[in-house]
Motif scaffolding. Structure first.
Motif, PDB file in Angstrom:
ATOM      1  N   ALA A  46      46.062  38.876  55.433  1.00 44.88           N
ATOM      2  CA  ALA A  46      44.832  39.664  55.310  1.00 44.88           C
ATOM      3  C   ALA A  46      44.578  40.515  56.550  1.00 44.88           C
ATOM      4  O   ALA A  46      44.151  41.671  56.435  1.00 44.88           O
ATOM      5  N   ASP A  81      41.945  46.708  49.819  1.00 48.52           N
ATOM      6  CA  ASP A  81      40.781  45.816  49.805  1.00 48.52           C
ATOM      7  C   ASP A  81      40.876  44.796  48.673  1.00 48.52           C
ATOM      8  O   ASP A  81      40.524  43.628  48.850  1.00 48.52           O
ATOM      9  N   SER A  82      41.361  45.228  47.525  1.00 47.70           N
ATOM     10  CA  SER A  82      41.524  44.307  46.397  1.00 47.70           C
ATOM     11  C   SER A  82      42.563  43.236  46.696  1.00 47.70           C
ATOM     12  O   SER A  82      42.395  42.076  46.317  1.00 47.70           O
ATOM     13  N   ILE A  84      43.297  42.034  49.673  1.00 43.91           N
ATOM     14  CA  ILE A  84      42.690  41.090  50.620  1.00 43.91           C
ATOM     15  C   ILE A  84      41.776  40.116  49.877  1.00 43.91           C
ATOM     16  O   ILE A  84      41.829  38.902  50.107  1.00 43.91           O
ATOM     17  N   ARG A  85      40.949  40.621  48.962  1.00 43.68           N
ATOM     18  CA  ARG A  85      40.082  39.737  48.176  1.00 43.68           C
ATOM     19  C   ARG A  85      40.914  38.760  47.353  1.00 43.68           C
ATOM     20  O   ARG A  85      40.594  37.572  47.252  1.00 43.68           O
ATOM     21  N   TYR A  86      42.000  39.262  46.766  1.00 43.94           N
ATOM     22  CA  TYR A  86      42.888  38.416  45.962  1.00 43.94           C
ATOM     23  C   TYR A  86      43.495  37.297  46.808  1.00 43.94           C
ATOM     24  O   TYR A  86      43.603  36.151  46.350  1.00 43.94           O
ATOM     25  N   TYR A  88      42.197  35.747  49.355  1.00 43.48           N
ATOM     26  CA  TYR A  88      41.200  34.703  49.587  1.00 43.48           C
ATOM     27  C   TYR A  88      40.845  33.951  48.308  1.00 43.48           C
ATOM     28  O   TYR A  88      40.466  32.784  48.360  1.00 43.48           O
ATOM     29  N   GLU A  89      40.983  34.602  47.154  1.00 42.71           N
ATOM     30  CA  GLU A  89      40.733  33.909  45.893  1.00 42.71           C
ATOM     31  C   GLU A  89      41.905  32.995  45.527  1.00 42.71           C
ATOM     32  O   GLU A  89      41.699  31.882  45.057  1.00 42.71           O
TER      33      GLU A  89
END
Length: 93
Positions: A46, A81-82, A84-86, A88-89
Protein backbone atom coordinates in the motif's frame (compact mmCIF):
# COMPACT_ATOMS: atom_id res chain seq x y z
CA UNK A 1 3.32 -16.84 -1.39
CA UNK A 2 4.82 -13.39 -1.59
CA UNK A 3 3.24 -10.23 -2.92
CA UNK A 4 5.42 -8.76 -5.66
CA UNK A 5 6.01 -5.25 -6.96
CA UNK A 6 7.62 -4.80 -10.36
CA UNK A 7 8.69 -1.37 -11.59
CA UNK A 8 9.73 -0.69 -15.18
CA UNK A 9 11.07 2.36 -16.97
CA UNK A 10 12.48 3.07 -20.41
CA UNK A 11 14.68 5.87 -19.04
CA UNK A 12 17.95 4.94 -17.33
CA UNK A 13 18.15 6.33 -13.81
CA UNK A 14 14.39 6.89 -13.47
CA UNK A 15 13.86 3.93 -11.13
CA UNK A 16 16.87 4.95 -9.08
CA UNK A 17 15.46 8.48 -8.72
CA UNK A 18 12.01 7.24 -7.69
CA UNK A 19 13.24 4.59 -5.25
CA UNK A 20 15.90 6.86 -3.75
CA UNK A 21 13.18 9.36 -2.95
CA UNK A 22 10.85 6.64 -1.66
CA UNK A 23 13.47 5.11 0.65
CA UNK A 24 14.97 8.53 1.47
CA UNK A 25 18.46 7.35 0.56
CA UNK A 26 20.67 7.20 -2.50
CA UNK A 27 20.30 3.77 -4.10
CA UNK A 28 22.42 2.28 -6.80
CA UNK A 29 20.13 -0.05 -8.74
CA UNK A 30 22.02 -2.63 -10.78
CA UNK A 31 19.36 -2.98 -13.50
CA UNK A 32 18.26 0.55 -14.30
CA UNK A 33 15.16 -0.43 -16.28
CA UNK A 34 13.55 -3.05 -13.99
CA UNK A 35 13.17 -3.45 -10.23
CA UNK A 36 11.35 -6.14 -8.25
CA UNK A 37 10.65 -6.58 -4.57
CA UNK A 38 8.83 -9.36 -2.75
CA UNK A 39 6.79 -8.67 0.36
CA UNK A 40 5.78 -11.30 2.91
CA UNK A 41 2.99 -8.98 4.13
CA UNK A 42 0.86 -7.75 1.18
CA UNK A 43 -0.30 -4.69 3.16
CA UNK A 44 3.23 -3.30 2.77
CA UNK A 45 2.43 -2.78 -0.92
CA UNK A 46 0.00 0.00 0.00
CA UNK A 47 2.78 2.45 0.82
CA UNK A 48 4.73 2.10 -2.42
CA UNK A 49 1.51 2.05 -4.49
CA UNK A 50 0.40 5.27 -2.79
CA UNK A 51 3.73 7.00 -3.40
CA UNK A 52 3.69 5.80 -7.00
CA UNK A 53 0.21 7.25 -7.56
CA UNK A 54 1.08 10.54 -5.84
CA UNK A 55 4.10 10.91 -8.17
CA UNK A 56 2.56 9.39 -11.30
CA UNK A 57 3.11 12.53 -13.41
CA UNK A 58 6.64 13.14 -12.16
CA UNK A 59 8.25 9.83 -13.16
CA UNK A 60 8.07 7.76 -16.35
CA UNK A 61 7.56 4.45 -14.55
CA UNK A 62 5.13 1.54 -14.91
CA UNK A 63 4.09 -0.54 -11.90
CA UNK A 64 2.71 -4.06 -11.78
CA UNK A 65 1.80 -5.93 -8.59
CA UNK A 66 1.05 -9.58 -7.95
CA UNK A 67 -1.06 -10.83 -5.07
CA UNK A 68 -1.72 -14.28 -6.53
CA UNK A 69 0.64 -16.61 -8.35
CA UNK A 70 1.17 -15.62 -12.00
CA UNK A 71 -1.45 -12.83 -11.91
CA UNK A 72 -0.16 -9.27 -12.31
CA UNK A 73 -2.18 -6.04 -12.07
CA UNK A 74 -1.07 -2.86 -13.81
CA UNK A 75 -1.22 0.07 -11.37
CA UNK A 76 -2.14 3.47 -12.76
CA UNK A 77 -3.58 6.75 -11.53
CA UNK A 78 -7.15 5.53 -12.14
CA UNK A 79 -7.02 2.28 -10.17
CA UNK A 80 -4.36 2.99 -7.51
CA UNK A 81 -6.72 4.10 -4.74
CA UNK A 82 -9.03 1.15 -5.39
CA UNK A 83 -6.10 -1.25 -5.22
CA UNK A 84 -5.01 0.18 -1.87
CA UNK A 85 -8.55 -0.21 -0.49
CA UNK A 86 -8.66 -3.76 -1.86
CA UNK A 87 -5.40 -4.62 -0.09
CA UNK A 88 -6.85 -3.60 3.28
CA UNK A 89 -10.09 -5.47 2.61
CA UNK A 90 -8.42 -8.66 1.45
CA UNK A 91 -5.63 -8.68 4.06
CA UNK A 92 -7.17 -7.06 7.17
CA UNK A 93 -4.31 -7.81 9.58
Amino acid sequence: MFAIVNLYSEIKGELNNFLSRFYNTNLDIVDDLKWEKKYANPIELAEIVGVFIDNFDEFNIKMWISLDKDVFININEKNGDSIIRYLYERFPY
